[in-house]
Design an enzyme around this catalytic site. Sequence first.
Site, mmCIF file in Angstrom:
data_model
loop_
_atom_site.group_PDB
_atom_site.id
_atom_site.type_symbol
_atom_site.label_atom_id
_atom_site.label_comp_id
_atom_site.label_asym_id
_atom_site.label_seq_id
_atom_site.Cartn_x
_atom_site.Cartn_y
_atom_site.Cartn_z
ATOM 1 N N ASP A 22 -14.068 -21.517 33.350
ATOM 2 C CA ASP A 22 -14.384 -21.407 34.779
ATOM 3 C C ASP A 22 -15.744 -20.738 35.026
ATOM 4 O O ASP A 22 -15.828 -19.647 35.618
ATOM 5 C CB ASP A 22 -13.268 -20.649 35.535
ATOM 6 N N ASN A 80 -5.195 -28.361 42.804
ATOM 7 C CA ASN A 80 -5.268 -26.896 42.637
ATOM 8 C C ASN A 80 -6.673 -26.402 42.959
ATOM 9 O O ASN A 80 -7.176 -26.777 44.039
ATOM 10 C CB ASN A 80 -4.634 -26.384 41.348
ATOM 11 N N ASP A 81 -7.298 -25.617 42.138
ATOM 12 C CA ASP A 81 -8.479 -24.828 42.514
ATOM 13 C C ASP A 81 -9.578 -25.592 43.264
ATOM 14 O O ASP A 81 -9.899 -26.722 42.899
ATOM 15 C CB ASP A 81 -9.184 -24.290 41.264
ATOM 16 N N TYR A 122 -11.807 -29.218 33.954
ATOM 17 C CA TYR A 122 -11.281 -27.994 34.549
ATOM 18 C C TYR A 122 -12.292 -27.377 35.530
ATOM 19 O O TYR A 122 -13.356 -27.942 35.782
ATOM 20 C CB TYR A 122 -10.915 -27.000 33.441
ATOM 21 N N SER A 123 -11.985 -26.193 36.003
ATOM 22 C CA SER A 123 -12.711 -25.612 37.142
ATOM 23 C C SER A 123 -14.140 -25.211 36.823
ATOM 24 O O SER A 123 -14.489 -24.948 35.668
ATOM 25 C CB SER A 123 -11.947 -24.387 37.651
ATOM 26 N N GLN A 174 -9.606 -29.394 41.856
ATOM 27 C CA GLN A 174 -8.812 -29.824 40.701
ATOM 28 C C GLN A 174 -7.780 -30.820 41.213
ATOM 29 O O GLN A 174 -6.933 -30.482 42.050
ATOM 30 C CB GLN A 174 -8.115 -28.610 40.076
ATOM 31 N N GLU A 188 -8.905 -15.464 35.094
ATOM 32 C CA GLU A 188 -9.364 -16.820 35.411
ATOM 33 C C GLU A 188 -10.323 -16.779 36.597
ATOM 34 O O GLU A 188 -10.342 -15.827 37.376
ATOM 35 C CB GLU A 188 -8.182 -17.723 35.776
HETATM 36 C C1 FRU Z 1 -6.715 -21.781 37.648
HETATM 37 C C2 FRU Z 1 -6.923 -22.679 36.439
HETATM 38 C C3 FRU Z 1 -8.303 -22.522 35.857
HETATM 39 C C4 FRU Z 1 -8.508 -23.841 35.159
HETATM 40 C C5 FRU Z 1 -7.841 -24.791 36.113
HETATM 41 C C6 FRU Z 1 -7.184 -25.987 35.470
HETATM 42 O O1 FRU Z 1 -5.705 -22.235 38.489
HETATM 43 O O2 FRU Z 1 -5.931 -22.435 35.464
HETATM 44 O O3 FRU Z 1 -8.462 -21.413 35.014
HETATM 45 O O4 FRU Z 1 -9.854 -24.138 34.969
HETATM 46 O O5 FRU Z 1 -6.860 -24.051 36.805
HETATM 47 O O6 FRU Z 1 -6.677 -26.856 36.445
#
Ligand code: FRU
Length: 478
Positions: free
Chosen positions: A152, A22-23, A82-83, A39, A205
Site C-alpha cells: 500500500d 473495498n479500499d 492491490y491498494s 479495490q 496497512e
Molecule cells: C486493506 C487491504 C490492503 C490491500 C487491499 C487488498 O483493506 O488489505 O492492505 O492492499 O486491502 O484488497
Amino acid sequence: MADKKHTWRTAYHILPPKGWLNDPNGSTYYKGEYHIWFQYSPETPLGGQKYWGHYTSKDMVHFTYQGISLSPDQPFDKDGVYSGTAWTASDGSLELYYTGNVKHPGDFDYINEGRGHNVVRVTSKDGFHFSEKELLLENKDYPEDLSCHVRDPKIWQEGEIYYMLLGARRRDSVGGLLLMKSEDDRRTWQIEREFFPDGFGFMLECPDYFTLGDQNVVAFCPQGVENQENRLQNIYQSGYVLLGDRSLSGSSDEELGQAITLDQFTEWDMGFDFYAPQTFVAADGRQILVGWAGVPDCSYGNAPSIEEGWQHSMTVLRELEVRDGIIRQNPVRELDLLRGVRRELGSVGMIPSTCFDLVIERESQESHQDFCLNLNQDLTFTVRKEGVETVASLTFINNSGDGRDVRRSLCQEFRNARILMDHCILEIYLNNGEQVFTTRYYPDQGQVDLQGGLLFELPADCSAVMYEMETGILIPEE
Ligand code: FRU
C-alpha cells in the site's frame, strides 16, 4: 418481503456496479477532475480477484463510474492489483503506485513464504489511459526482517527527495512502517528506515502521511490491537497520530517512538464499518478523506446487500480540519448540492425517506440531558453521562445490523449531529465532526415496505431538519 422497487443500493455513496468493493485507491484531483479508484472484485459480492475500478467527479459529490482501469494481468500482479495512491509529476503526468500481489503455488504460509508484494507503477497523461506497468520494487528490495507482507505505497516529496511509505509485517509478526527514498524520477528506491511503534499488533496497512494546518499527520490501519471498552472496538483499526513538526524522514527513532503510541492514536471513525481511508488535496487546498465503509474479516455481515449482488461502499468525501488536538471531519460542503426537499421534524414521527441528510441541534446549550435518537425501533444513538464520563453509544436493537451490536466512544456533551442515511448506510457526525460513526444499517431487514421511510424519536430539547437526498452516483449501462 420487501417492496419490489426497494433496493439497498446507495444513491450518494460510491458503490460497486456489482460485486465487491473495498479500499479507495489513487484518490486525487487531476486536470480538472476528481478521480477515485477502488479495490474491485466484480465477479462476486463476497470478494475475489482485485482490480482497480474507477469513478470520476467534477465536484466530489456527483460521481460517474468509468469502468476498470487496472487488471491483474502480469506475473508481478497476477493475484491482485492491490491498494495504492497517486502522484502528479512535475511534467504533469499522473502516476499510480500500487501493490502487485502474487501467491506462488505450493504449501506456504503466505506470510513469511510464498507471497510476493511488489510496488508497481503506471503513468497517464489524462487519468484514463495508462502506460505499460513498471515493476519498481520486489520483496528482495525490502529489509530482511520483514515478512512478505509489505504493501500500500504512499508517495510524497520533501525538497528534491521523494518518499514512499509502506505498511509492513515483520517476520516475527510485529506491525511497522517502511520508508523508502528516491532521488531520481521515482524509479529507483532505497531503504530509508523501518519503524515499529509499540503496541500496534502484527501488521499496519494503508499508511498515509500528510500535513494539515501546523501538524504533520501519520495515519495507518493496525491489525491485532486489543479491543477496549470505549475505543478500538472493531477487529482492525484505522486512525492517525498528530506529529506536530516532527517528520517521518527527520525525526529520531526515539522521537517517533514517543509520538506514535496507542494512547496518542485517534480513530477516524467509531462505527462498525470504516477502514483503509486515504487523503488527497482538493482543487482549493482542502485536505479530503475518503474511507471504505467496511472492515475485513469482521463477524457481522451484509446479507441484504449480498442478496442484491453487491457489497460495501465508500463513506462520503470528508473535509478535514485540525483543532484542539483532534482532526474534525465533516462531509464536503459540496454535499449540500444533493439536498432536495427540506422538512422540519418534530420530536416523534416519520422521516419520509431512507435517503436523507438530517441535522439535529440541541436548542439550549445549557442543557445537560441525555441525548437519544431512536430510528425505526431498531437502532439508537445516545450521548449520556456515565459517572464523570460522557459516552456516545450506537446500538442495534434487533438484527437490522446483520450481527452488529454496540459501539461506544467517550465524547463531549451532545451539541449537534448530522446524520447521513443512504438506504443501507448511516454516517453520524457528532458535535461538528469531532467524531463520526459509520455503520451499515438495514432497517427492518427489508421485511416491510420502507418506501415510507423511518420512524424516529428525538429529545424535546432538539430541533431537527431533514433534506431528502438526490442521487449522486451514475453508473452508465454497459
Ligand atoms: C486493506 C487491504 C490492503 C490491500 C487491499 C487488498 O483493506 O488489505 O492492505 O492492499 O486491502 O484488497
